[in-house]
Design a protein around this motif. Structure first.
Motif, short mmCIF file in Angstrom:
data_model
loop_
_atom_site.label_atom_id
_atom_site.label_comp_id
_atom_site.label_asym_id
_atom_site.label_seq_id
_atom_site.Cartn_x
_atom_site.Cartn_y
_atom_site.Cartn_z
N VAL A 1 -10.50 99.16 136.31
CA VAL A 1 -10.01 100.04 135.25
C VAL A 1 -8.51 100.23 135.41
O VAL A 1 -7.98 100.20 136.52
N ALA A 2 -7.84 100.42 134.29
CA ALA A 2 -6.39 100.61 134.30
C ALA A 2 -6.05 101.94 134.95
O ALA A 2 -6.67 102.96 134.67
N MET A 3 -5.04 101.92 135.85
CA MET A 3 -4.62 103.13 136.56
C MET A 3 -3.16 103.50 136.30
O MET A 3 -2.72 104.56 136.72
N GLY A 4 -2.41 102.61 135.69
CA GLY A 4 -1.01 102.88 135.45
C GLY A 4 -0.21 101.61 135.28
O GLY A 4 -0.76 100.55 134.98
N ARG A 5 1.09 101.73 135.52
CA ARG A 5 2.01 100.62 135.36
C ARG A 5 3.00 100.61 136.52
O ARG A 5 3.23 101.63 137.15
#
Length: 163
Positions: A138-142
């Motif tokens: 899952v995406a957590m940030g950049r």
């Protein structure tokens, strides 16, 4: 294909695999010259050789006895709770055959005490993003600096909880 630990004799073939894969994936995004610069620095035999001795790491290849089809490298943090997947690349002609899943599974099994696995991926690398989402990430940030300090290469950060 079978997955095995990387040895020094694999480094030239890994360097060539990474250059081929990076050009196929990133030339349209960054341009051929920038990709050649990155692969020359990050994927040279000397740079790869330095990884062989890193603590709390695993460096794997997928091999059919004639050709390396893929490579993966990961390293755990100091307490071993987080594993950073630093590389997972499949030679373009071998993509879509389950090699990425085999390498990822073996990386995860190598760090049995880890609580999570994290990675950075170029947002425009749609195949990679789709693969990681299919694997439960899952995406957590950049990050503005994927792969190396001050690289200037932006990326998404993805994570998967391990049990």
């Amino acid at each position: 294909m079978f997955v095995r630990t990387t040895s020094e004799r694999d480094l030239s073939a890994i360097s060539a695999l990474l250059a081929e894969t990076w050009h196929a994936t990133y030339d349209e995004i960054y341009g051929s010259a920038k990709v050649a610069e990155i692969t020359g620095a990050w994927h040279s035999v000397a740079a790869l050789e330095a990884r062989l001795a890193l603590p709390r790491s695993e460096f794997l290849v997928a091999d059919d006895g004639k050709t390396l089809g893929g490579v993966a490298f990961a390293q755990a943090d100091g307490d071993g709770a987080t594993v950073m997947l630093k590389q997972l690349y499949i030679r373009p002609a071998f993509q879509g055959r389950g090699i990425g899943s085999m390498l990822l599974d073996e990386i995860i099994e190598s760090f049995f005490e880890a609580k999570r696995i994290r990675l950075e991926v170029e947002e425009k690398n749609e195949k990679a993003v789709a693969f990681y989402l299919s694997q439960g990430f899952v995406a957590m940030g950049r990050t503005p600096h994927c792969g190396a300090d001050q690289s200037g290469i932006p990326a998404l950060i993805y994570e998967r909880t391990l049990t």
